[in-house]
Design a protein around this motif. Structure first.
Motif, PDB file in Angstrom:
ATOM      1  N   GLN A  77       0.876  -1.115  -0.015  1.00  0.00           N
ATOM      2  CA  GLN A  77       0.083   0.009  -0.029  1.00  0.00           C
ATOM      3  C   GLN A  77       0.895   1.231  -0.192  1.00  0.00           C
ATOM      4  O   GLN A  77       0.575   2.090  -1.017  1.00  0.00           O
ATOM      5  CB  GLN A  77      -0.985   0.017   1.163  1.00  0.00           C
ATOM      6  CG  GLN A  77      -2.130  -0.801   1.002  1.00  0.00           C
ATOM      7  CD  GLN A  77      -3.035  -0.936   2.376  1.00  0.00           C
ATOM      8  OE1 GLN A  77      -2.350  -0.764   3.534  1.00  0.00           O
ATOM      9  NE2 GLN A  77      -4.023  -1.514   2.146  1.00  0.00           N
ATOM     10  N   ASP A  78       1.951   1.093   0.830  1.00  0.00           N
ATOM     11  CA  ASP A  78       2.825   2.392   0.836  1.00  0.00           C
ATOM     12  C   ASP A  78       3.447   2.718  -0.608  1.00  0.00           C
ATOM     13  O   ASP A  78       3.511   3.821  -1.162  1.00  0.00           O
ATOM     14  CB  ASP A  78       3.885   2.206   1.916  1.00  0.00           C
ATOM     15  CG  ASP A  78       3.538   2.345   3.190  1.00  0.00           C
ATOM     16  OD1 ASP A  78       2.471   2.748   3.668  1.00  0.00           O
ATOM     17  OD2 ASP A  78       4.495   1.848   4.305  1.00  0.00           O
ATOM     18  N   ALA A  79       3.907   1.501  -1.277  1.00  0.00           N
ATOM     19  CA  ALA A  79       4.644   1.761  -2.530  1.00  0.00           C
ATOM     20  C   ALA A  79       3.530   2.031  -3.582  1.00  0.00           C
ATOM     21  O   ALA A  79       3.616   2.860  -4.353  1.00  0.00           O
ATOM     22  CB  ALA A  79       5.123   0.145  -2.884  1.00  0.00           C
ATOM     23  N   HIS A  80       2.261   1.590  -3.209  1.00  0.00           N
ATOM     24  CA  HIS A  80       1.173   2.352  -4.249  1.00  0.00           C
ATOM     25  C   HIS A  80       0.770   3.524  -4.149  1.00  0.00           C
ATOM     26  O   HIS A  80       0.767   4.446  -4.997  1.00  0.00           O
ATOM     27  CB  HIS A  80      -0.012   1.478  -3.966  1.00  0.00           C
ATOM     28  CG  HIS A  80      -1.255   1.772  -4.793  1.00  0.00           C
ATOM     29  ND1 HIS A  80      -1.529   1.681  -5.997  1.00  0.00           N
ATOM     30  CD2 HIS A  80      -2.249   2.357  -4.409  1.00  0.00           C
ATOM     31  CE1 HIS A  80      -2.647   2.172  -6.555  1.00  0.00           C
ATOM     32  NE2 HIS A  80      -3.125   2.633  -5.291  1.00  0.00           N
TER      33      HIS A  80
ATOM     34  N   ARG B 181       3.154   5.893  -2.829  1.00  0.00           N
ATOM     35  CA  ARG B 181       4.219   6.501  -3.674  1.00  0.00           C
ATOM     36  C   ARG B 181       4.258   6.547  -5.193  1.00  0.00           C
ATOM     37  O   ARG B 181       4.440   7.636  -5.971  1.00  0.00           O
ATOM     38  CB  ARG B 181       5.730   5.812  -3.143  1.00  0.00           C
ATOM     39  CG  ARG B 181       6.104   6.271  -1.747  1.00  0.00           C
ATOM     40  CD  ARG B 181       7.516   5.596  -1.267  1.00  0.00           C
ATOM     41  NE  ARG B 181       7.658   4.515  -1.848  1.00  0.00           N
ATOM     42  CZ  ARG B 181       7.476   3.150  -0.838  1.00  0.00           C
ATOM     43  NH1 ARG B 181       6.959   3.545   0.121  1.00  0.00           N
ATOM     44  NH2 ARG B 181       7.534   1.892  -1.563  1.00  0.00           N
ATOM     45  N   ASP B 182       3.734   5.495  -5.523  1.00  0.00           N
ATOM     46  CA  ASP B 182       3.719   5.258  -7.159  1.00  0.00           C
ATOM     47  C   ASP B 182       2.541   6.252  -7.362  1.00  0.00           C
ATOM     48  O   ASP B 182       2.733   6.791  -8.730  1.00  0.00           O
ATOM     49  CB  ASP B 182       3.471   3.816  -7.586  1.00  0.00           C
ATOM     50  CG  ASP B 182       4.619   3.109  -7.430  1.00  0.00           C
ATOM     51  OD1 ASP B 182       5.693   3.384  -7.229  1.00  0.00           O
ATOM     52  OD2 ASP B 182       4.573   1.757  -7.387  1.00  0.00           O
ATOM     53  N   ARG B 183       1.412   6.316  -6.803  1.00  0.00           N
ATOM     54  CA  ARG B 183       0.268   7.075  -7.271  1.00  0.00           C
ATOM     55  C   ARG B 183       0.846   8.619  -7.266  1.00  0.00           C
ATOM     56  O   ARG B 183       0.418   9.511  -7.832  1.00  0.00           O
ATOM     57  CB  ARG B 183      -0.769   6.790  -6.394  1.00  0.00           C
ATOM     58  CG  ARG B 183      -1.964   7.617  -6.668  1.00  0.00           C
ATOM     59  CD  ARG B 183      -2.923   7.366  -7.780  1.00  0.00           C
ATOM     60  NE  ARG B 183      -3.894   8.093  -8.140  1.00  0.00           N
ATOM     61  CZ  ARG B 183      -4.439   8.207  -9.116  1.00  0.00           C
ATOM     62  NH1 ARG B 183      -3.727   7.801 -10.407  1.00  0.00           N
ATOM     63  NH2 ARG B 183      -5.460   8.974  -9.437  1.00  0.00           N
ATOM     64  N   GLU B 184       1.718   9.108  -6.103  1.00  0.00           N
ATOM     65  CA  GLU B 184       1.961  10.339  -6.050  1.00  0.00           C
ATOM     66  C   GLU B 184       3.079  10.692  -7.127  1.00  0.00           C
ATOM     67  O   GLU B 184       2.881  11.660  -7.753  1.00  0.00           O
ATOM     68  CB  GLU B 184       2.645  10.623  -4.604  1.00  0.00           C
ATOM     69  CG  GLU B 184       1.725  10.546  -3.676  1.00  0.00           C
ATOM     70  CD  GLU B 184       2.365  10.789  -2.287  1.00  0.00           C
ATOM     71  OE1 GLU B 184       3.702  10.575  -2.144  1.00  0.00           O
ATOM     72  OE2 GLU B 184       1.616  10.656  -1.402  1.00  0.00           O
ATOM     73  N   ALA B 185       4.074   9.782  -7.723  1.00  0.00           N
ATOM     74  CA  ALA B 185       5.030  10.125  -8.782  1.00  0.00           C
ATOM     75  C   ALA B 185       3.937  10.183  -9.830  1.00  0.00           C
ATOM     76  O   ALA B 185       4.614  10.907 -10.814  1.00  0.00           O
ATOM     77  CB  ALA B 185       5.795   8.770  -8.670  1.00  0.00           C
ATOM     78  N   LEU B 186       3.103   9.414 -10.003  1.00  0.00           N
ATOM     79  CA  LEU B 186       2.371   9.350 -11.270  1.00  0.00           C
ATOM     80  C   LEU B 186       1.541  10.783 -11.330  1.00  0.00           C
ATOM     81  O   LEU B 186       1.565  11.360 -12.477  1.00  0.00           O
ATOM     82  CB  LEU B 186       1.247   8.180 -11.013  1.00  0.00           C
ATOM     83  CG  LEU B 186       0.017   8.320 -12.550  1.00  0.00           C
ATOM     84  CD1 LEU B 186       1.044   7.881 -13.737  1.00  0.00           C
ATOM     85  CD2 LEU B 186      -0.807   7.109 -12.213  1.00  0.00           C
TER      86      LEU B 186
ATOM     87  N   GLU C  86       2.469  13.523 -10.064  1.00  0.00           N
ATOM     88  CA  GLU C  86       3.540  14.557 -10.384  1.00  0.00           C
ATOM     89  C   GLU C  86       3.870  14.471 -11.979  1.00  0.00           C
ATOM     90  O   GLU C  86       4.092  15.456 -12.497  1.00  0.00           O
ATOM     91  CB  GLU C  86       4.787  14.437  -9.352  1.00  0.00           C
ATOM     92  CG  GLU C  86       4.618  14.657  -8.085  1.00  0.00           C
ATOM     93  CD  GLU C  86       5.897  14.427  -7.274  1.00  0.00           C
ATOM     94  OE1 GLU C  86       6.901  14.189  -7.652  1.00  0.00           O
ATOM     95  OE2 GLU C  86       5.576  14.167  -5.984  1.00  0.00           O
ATOM     96  N   ASN C  87       4.116  13.245 -12.542  1.00  0.00           N
ATOM     97  CA  ASN C  87       4.619  13.243 -13.802  1.00  0.00           C
ATOM     98  C   ASN C  87       3.449  13.657 -14.667  1.00  0.00           C
ATOM     99  O   ASN C  87       3.726  14.118 -15.713  1.00  0.00           O
ATOM    100  CB  ASN C  87       4.716  11.612 -14.129  1.00  0.00           C
ATOM    101  CG  ASN C  87       6.062  11.206 -13.408  1.00  0.00           C
ATOM    102  OD1 ASN C  87       7.072  11.649 -13.059  1.00  0.00           O
ATOM    103  ND2 ASN C  87       6.263   9.778 -13.313  1.00  0.00           N
TER     104      ASN C  87
END
Length: 110
Positions: free
Chosen positions: A25-28, A30-35, A37-38
């Motif tokens: 969930q934490d990785a998800h 972080r990935d969602r936040e990065a997405l 931002e991208n």
């Protein structure tokens, strides 16, 4: 004792699974936040690209207009140089006529 060990083993497995779930969930997150931002950066970059393309288009139009004006000015310059040349020839011809007339007048006076 065996059922207690199974329960303890089961609790440990559940705890490990919960920990793994939290990590996923934490990785998800972080990935969602990065997405996000991208995506925001992509949108900004696309807007900048569109602005630059508009600017390039305007500059090309201005360059084309400048080339047309330069061409018109060159043609006008050539035209005026020809006109000046014609006037100089006329002046030379008139000066020659004037000299001839003056020379004839001088001869008549003598």
């Amino acid at each position: 004792v065996k059922p207690l060990l199974q329960v303890t083993s089961r609790d440990k497995e559940i705890h490990e699974r919960e920990e793994e779930l939290r990590k996923v969930q934490d990785a998800h997150v972080r990935d969602r936040e990065a997405l996000l931002e991208n995506e925001a950066q992509l949108k900004k970059t696309m807007e900048e690209r569109a602005n630059l393309q508009d600017q390039i288009f305007r500059e090309k139009e201005m360059a084309a207009e400048a080339d047309e004006q330069r061409s018109r000015l060159m043609n006008k310059k050539i035209e005026l140089e020809e006109y000046i040349h014609d006037l100089e020839e006329r002046i030379d011809t008139e000066e020659e006529k004037t000299q001839k007339i003056l020379s004839e007048k001088k001869k008549k006076k003598e």
